[in-house]
Each structure stands twice: as structure tokens, then as C-alpha cells.
Motif scaffolding. Structure first.
Motif, PDB file in Angstrom:
ATOM      1  N   GLN A  59       1.278  -2.516  -0.834  1.00  0.00           N
ATOM      2  CA  GLN A  59       1.751  -1.518   0.105  1.00  0.00           C
ATOM      3  C   GLN A  59       2.014  -2.112   1.485  1.00  0.00           C
ATOM      4  O   GLN A  59       2.827  -1.593   2.245  1.00  0.00           O
ATOM      5  N   MET A  60       1.316  -3.182   1.818  1.00  0.00           N
ATOM      6  CA  MET A  60       1.490  -3.842   3.119  1.00  0.00           C
ATOM      7  C   MET A  60       2.555  -4.926   3.080  1.00  0.00           C
ATOM      8  O   MET A  60       2.810  -5.581   4.084  1.00  0.00           O
ATOM      9  N   ALA A  61       3.158  -5.138   1.918  1.00  0.00           N
ATOM     10  CA  ALA A  61       4.192  -6.167   1.782  1.00  0.00           C
ATOM     11  C   ALA A  61       5.390  -5.830   2.687  1.00  0.00           C
ATOM     12  O   ALA A  61       5.685  -4.653   2.918  1.00  0.00           O
ATOM     13  N   PRO A  62       6.077  -6.885   3.193  1.00  0.00           N
ATOM     14  CA  PRO A  62       5.814  -8.311   2.952  1.00  0.00           C
ATOM     15  C   PRO A  62       4.601  -8.803   3.735  1.00  0.00           C
ATOM     16  O   PRO A  62       4.427  -8.453   4.900  1.00  0.00           O
ATOM     17  N   CYS A  63       3.795  -9.613   3.068  1.00  0.00           N
ATOM     18  CA  CYS A  63       2.573 -10.120   3.684  1.00  0.00           C
ATOM     19  C   CYS A  63       2.173 -11.420   2.992  1.00  0.00           C
ATOM     20  O   CYS A  63       2.708 -11.782   1.949  1.00  0.00           O
ATOM     21  N   VAL A  64       1.227 -12.117   3.620  1.00  0.00           N
ATOM     22  CA  VAL A  64       0.616 -13.309   3.021  1.00  0.00           C
ATOM     23  C   VAL A  64      -0.780 -12.909   2.563  1.00  0.00           C
ATOM     24  O   VAL A  64      -1.628 -12.531   3.381  1.00  0.00           O
ATOM     25  N   LEU A  65      -1.013 -12.950   1.259  1.00  0.00           N
ATOM     26  CA  LEU A  65      -2.319 -12.615   0.693  1.00  0.00           C
ATOM     27  C   LEU A  65      -3.097 -13.915   0.523  1.00  0.00           C
ATOM     28  O   LEU A  65      -2.798 -14.732  -0.353  1.00  0.00           O
ATOM     29  N   TRP A  66      -4.100 -14.093   1.352  1.00  0.00           N
ATOM     30  CA  TRP A  66      -4.859 -15.343   1.388  1.00  0.00           C
ATOM     31  C   TRP A  66      -6.174 -15.155   0.640  1.00  0.00           C
ATOM     32  O   TRP A  66      -6.984 -14.299   0.972  1.00  0.00           O
ATOM     33  N   ILE A  67      -6.378 -15.963  -0.415  1.00  0.00           N
ATOM     34  CA  ILE A  67      -7.629 -15.956  -1.169  1.00  0.00           C
ATOM     35  C   ILE A  67      -8.318 -17.282  -0.881  1.00  0.00           C
ATOM     36  O   ILE A  67      -7.991 -18.320  -1.457  1.00  0.00           O
ATOM     37  N   ASP A  68      -9.259 -17.252   0.042  1.00  0.00           N
ATOM     38  CA  ASP A  68      -9.937 -18.476   0.469  1.00  0.00           C
ATOM     39  C   ASP A  68     -11.069 -18.827  -0.488  1.00  0.00           C
ATOM     40  O   ASP A  68     -11.811 -17.950  -0.934  1.00  0.00           O
ATOM     41  N   GLU A  69     -11.178 -20.117  -0.803  1.00  0.00           N
ATOM     42  CA  GLU A  69     -12.225 -20.620  -1.710  1.00  0.00           C
ATOM     43  C   GLU A  69     -12.255 -19.801  -2.991  1.00  0.00           C
ATOM     44  O   GLU A  69     -13.269 -19.191  -3.353  1.00  0.00           O
ATOM     45  N   ILE A  70     -11.141 -19.803  -3.690  1.00  0.00           N
ATOM     46  CA  ILE A  70     -10.998 -18.997  -4.901  1.00  0.00           C
ATOM     47  C   ILE A  70     -11.992 -19.403  -5.985  1.00  0.00           C
ATOM     48  O   ILE A  70     -12.333 -18.606  -6.860  1.00  0.00           O
TER      49      ILE A  70
END
Length: 360
Positions: A59-70
């Protein structure tokens, strides 16, 4: 849909900073997906939270979804660990993989990892990611640029604070935090080559299979190059995090001049910083990542090679093509001419090759 990128490498090599920089360059909001915050105590709550979080990202796109230390988020998603959490991690992992495969929203997924050895292999299946990059031990030139970039950033921050002060207080402050010379990579390159290679002789490579008086040459034996000494070489091989920490400590060693009516032009001069950084680098208490964590670096290198990651900077001090998967050794060729432009890179290469062939 925007691409899905995986960025792995050793700790302190700038992976999180790259995610933030990507969001800035793309001019998109940066959303951090905290897997720990999604866990719930009610049956099915964690999976529902995962679905809801991914829906909010779309819903917030366009965005950068950052998954740190996956790896910390999904390290418990293997078949063997499913019994310990009732299969919650496995189900959350499955929903995330499905979303990665089917997503159509403009979410630029940026997953970073320090240790991919604990991640399930299906996460790295072909076509799961658009690109898989890695960060590694920086070369001498890259270290010098990190030093200079840190100084430039602190100088800019100081200038903003100075401009926000009333003119009366500005007159009592130094005009600059660091001397302009400290913003030049060449200044730091000289210090790096001087202070970080004191154990150069210990990391020299020799053929461990070479014949001697006690052990004659075995037929069809390929050379294996390792350190020339029994002891592990201890050179000050740094990451970006080590450099940032070193600069903070260097400032503590320098006592700024007290406020007077005639303030100096800079708070930290070229001579002060050179002497302070040299003292820290030569101290036995300064132990950067490349000195204390050689086993972890080797483990990371092998896993990156296995999963066909490519260097984020376009180059790496080691060549993946020289690594022999079957023998688990790095095939160093002493006959091949090297183009070392500085001593630090040579020490870094010899130390890492020796470590790969030592920790088999």
C-alpha cells in the motif's frame, strides 16, 4: 514490479548503509521489516502479522522494503527447527517466499545478511532474487575513501550546526571540525600502508606441499599455498565499521583547545589526527575484524562463492574463479604477475588466501 536484491557479506562492510542510500537515490520511503516484531503468542497470529505487514508495504509502494539481517528472521525456518516453535517460522518463511515470487507492487526488496550459512537453501533458488551482491574486506583504496568520507560527513554536520548558531557564538567556535587535508583519501592511504602491515613477513605464502628433506615430493601433488609461519598473522585489516570506531577513539585522544577569543581554524588538525590514528593502529588493544575473525571471513567467502554472489563494488581482493570447490582451497598462482599498488592490499590478499587454505 521493482527488483528484489540480496546483499550479503561480513559485518561492518556497509550493507545497511547501502539500503539507506538506495532509498535516497530512488527518492522512495525506506520501510524496515522487523521480523521479531511480527511474532505473536496466539496460534496463527505471527502468520497474520506477516501477511498484514506485506500488505502495508504494498500500500505504501513505491517504496524500499529493507529486511536487515534476514538470517536472524528466518534462521529458524529449517525443517529441523520446526519442532521448537511449532512450525511458526517455517510458515512465516513460506508466506514470505510466496509474496516474493508473486508480488506485483512497486516494492524494491532489499534483504541484507551477515551470515547466509544459517538460511534455508530455498531462499537462494534460481530466479528468487534479481541480483545477489556481496560486500567483503575493503582494499586499501576503499579504506582510505571510507576514512575521507567519514571526515567529510562530520565536517558538513559541523558546518550545519555552526550556521544555526547566533553570530556571537559562531565567533567563539573553530571554523572547521577537521583540517581540509583529512578529507583527502591519499592522506589516509599513507597511514594505512604504514601502520597496518607490520606483520608482513608472517603472512607470506609458501607451498605447503613442497618437498623437503623429511617429506619427498608425492606424485601428482598440486601446490597448496599457506602462511609461511605456524602462527596466524595478526595484521590490522579493517572494515568500514572498524574505521568509524577508530576515528571516534582518535578524537577522544585529542584534547580540543579551550574556548578563547582567538579560536584555531580547526578543532582537529592534520598532525593531531595522524599521531592519534597511528597510536591506535599500533596499539595491541586495537583489534579490527580482519585480525580477529579470519574464520568467519573464510566461512562467508565460501558461502558467497557457493551461491554465486557478485561483488557490490565491481571487484574483490579475491577471485572466485581461483577457488576449488572440491579441494576447498584457493589456487594461488605465484607465477602470475600481481599488480599490487600498495603493501596493504598485498597483506590482505596473502592473509585471506592463507586463511582459506588453513581453515579447511
Amino acid at each position: 514490479a521493482l527488483p528484489i536484491l540480496a546483499l550479503s557479506g561480513i559485518p561492518g562492510s556497509g550493507k545497511s548503509l547501502m539500503a539507506k542510500t538506495a532509498a535516497t537515490i530512488l527518492d522512495m520511503p525506506l520501510i524496515s521489516l522487523d521480523m521479531g516484531a511480527l511474532l505473536g503468542g496466539i496460534m496463527g497470529e505471527s502468520e497474520h502479522n506477516m501477511i498484514r505487514a506485506l500488505e502495508m508495504a504494498e500500500q505504501m509502494a513505491p517504496c524500499v522494503l529493507w529486511i536487515d539481517e534476514i538470517e536472524k528472521a528466518f534462521s529458524g525456518s529449517s525443517q529441523n527447527s520446526s519442532a521448537s516453535d511449532g512450525g511458526v517460522g517455517r510458515r512465516m518463511f513460506g508466506k514470505f517466499l510466496t509474496w516474493m515470487q508473486e508480488k506485483t507492487a512497486a516494492c524494491f526488496v532489499f534483504a541484507t545478511s551477515n551470515d547466509i550459512t544459517s538460511l534455508p537453501p530455498e531462499l537462494f533458488r534460481s530466479e528468487r532474487y534479481d541480483r545477489k551482491f556481496f560486500t567483503f574486506m575493503p582494499t586499501a583504496q576503499e579504506c582510505a575513501q571510507i576514512f575521507a568520507a567519514n571526515i567529510r560527513a562530520q565536517n558538513r554536520s559541523y558546518q550545519k550546526e555552526l550556521q544555526a548558531m547566533p553570530p556571537r557564538l559562531q565567533a567563539l567556535q573553530a571554523k572547521q571540525l577537521f583540517a581540509p587535508t583529512l578529507e583527502q583519501p591519499d592522506f589516509w592511504l599513507q597511514i594505512i600502508n604504514e601502520c597496518c602491515t607490520s606483520n608482513f613477513a608472517d603472512c607470506q605464502l609458501k607451498d605447503l606441499n613442497a618437498p623437503s628433506d623429511q617429506t619427498p615430493q608425492q606424485p601428482n601433488t598440486q601446490p597448496v599455498y599457506g602462511w609461511s609461519t605456524v602462527a596466524r598473522p595478526k595484521n590490522k585489516l579493517m572494515t568500514g565499521a572498524d574505521i568509524s570506531s577508530l576515528l571516534r577513539e582518535a578524537k577522544f585522544l585529542i584534547c580540543p583547545s579551550p574556548i578563547t577569543t582567538t579560536m584555531p581554524a580547526v578543532i582537529y588538525s592534520e598532525v593531531q589526527m595522524r599521531n592519534s590514528v597511528r597510536a591506535i593502529m599500533r596499539s595491541p588493544h586495537f583489534k579490527p575484524y580482519g585480525e580477529t575473525n579470519l574464520k568467519d571471513i573464510v566461512k562467508c567467502f565460501r558461502k558467497l562463492h557457493e551461491n554465486e554472489f557478485i561483488p557490490a563494488s565491481g571487484q574483490c581482493i579475491l577471485n572466485f574463479d581461483c577457488y576449488d570447490d572440491d579441494a576447498r582451497i584457493y589456487r594461488h598462482d605465484p607465477a602470475k604477475p600481481s599488480a599490487w599498488t600498495n603493501r596493504y592490499d598485498q597483506v590482505l590478499y596473502y592473509t585471506l588466501v592463507g586463511a582459506i587454505n588453513h581453515y579447511k
